[in-house]
Design a protein around this motif. Structure first.
Motif, short mmCIF file in Angstrom:
data_model
loop_
_atom_site.label_atom_id
_atom_site.label_comp_id
_atom_site.label_asym_id
_atom_site.label_seq_id
_atom_site.Cartn_x
_atom_site.Cartn_y
_atom_site.Cartn_z
N LEU A 142 0.86 -1.51 -0.11
CA LEU A 142 -0.01 0.22 -0.01
C LEU A 142 0.91 1.14 -0.01
CD1 LEU A 142 -3.16 0.80 -0.20
CD2 LEU A 142 -2.90 0.84 2.32
N ASP A 143 1.75 1.23 0.91
CA ASP A 143 2.43 2.48 1.02
C ASP A 143 3.51 2.75 -0.10
OD1 ASP A 143 1.30 3.56 3.15
OD2 ASP A 143 2.60 2.50 4.51
N SER A 144 3.91 1.54 -1.03
CA SER A 144 4.67 1.62 -2.19
C SER A 144 4.18 1.56 -3.46
CB SER A 144 5.76 0.64 -1.87
OG SER A 144 5.12 -0.67 -2.27
N ALA A 145 2.87 1.89 -3.44
CA ALA A 145 2.16 1.86 -4.60
C ALA A 145 2.68 3.08 -5.62
CB ALA A 145 0.61 1.96 -4.66
N GLU A 174 0.18 6.75 -13.66
CA GLU A 174 1.07 7.00 -12.58
C GLU A 174 0.81 7.85 -11.34
OE1 GLU A 174 4.65 6.13 -13.29
OE2 GLU A 174 4.33 5.07 -15.03
N LEU A 175 1.08 7.30 -10.01
CA LEU A 175 0.54 8.23 -9.08
C LEU A 175 1.70 9.23 -8.62
CD1 LEU A 175 -0.94 5.49 -6.93
CD2 LEU A 175 -2.23 7.02 -8.50
N MET A 222 -1.49 11.77 -4.95
CA MET A 222 -2.59 10.55 -5.24
C MET A 222 -2.41 9.15 -4.61
SD MET A 222 -3.23 11.05 -9.49
CE MET A 222 -1.36 10.99 -9.82
N GLN A 223 -1.00 9.07 -4.36
CA GLN A 223 -0.52 7.90 -3.61
C GLN A 223 -1.18 8.10 -2.16
OE1 GLN A 223 1.58 7.02 -0.91
NE2 GLN A 223 1.11 4.70 -0.99
N ALA A 224 -1.10 8.73 -1.53
CA ALA A 224 -1.32 9.17 -0.15
C ALA A 224 -3.07 9.07 -0.02
CB ALA A 224 -1.18 10.54 0.29
N ALA A 225 -3.93 9.53 -1.39
CA ALA A 225 -5.01 9.33 -1.38
C ALA A 225 -5.73 8.00 -1.57
CB ALA A 225 -5.68 10.44 -2.26
#
Length: 61
Positions: free
Chosen positions: A17-20, A31-32, A36-39
Motif C-alpha cells: 500500500l505505501d509503495s504503490a 502513474e501516481l 494521489m498515492q496518499a489518497a
C-alpha cells in the motif's frame, strides 16, 4: 482460502500500500504522484484492515 486472503491483506497493508506508484486499469496505467498515492492509501487502508480483521475473527473466534 481464508488464510490466503488474510496473507494477501496483511501483505498489502505491510508492504504494498505505501509503495504503490501506479494504478493499473484495462485502459492503461496511471502513474501516481505523492498526493494521489496518499489518497489511494487513505481509502484502501481501512477497507483492507476491516477485511483482515473479519478473516482473523473467523479464524480465531
Amino acid at each position: 482460502m481464508r488464510e490466503d486472503d488474510a496473507l494477501k491483506y496483511s501483505y498489502a497493508l505491510a508492504k504494498q500500500l505505501d509503495s504503490a506508484y501506479a494504478l493499473e486499469t484495462n485502459y492503461g496505467t496511471l502513474e501516481l504522484d505523492d498526493e494521489m498515492q496518499a489518497a489511494v492509501a487513505a481509502v484502501l487502508r481501512p477497507i483492507l484492515t476491516t477485511r483482515l480483521h473479519a478473516i482473523e475473527g473467523v479464524n480465531h473466534g
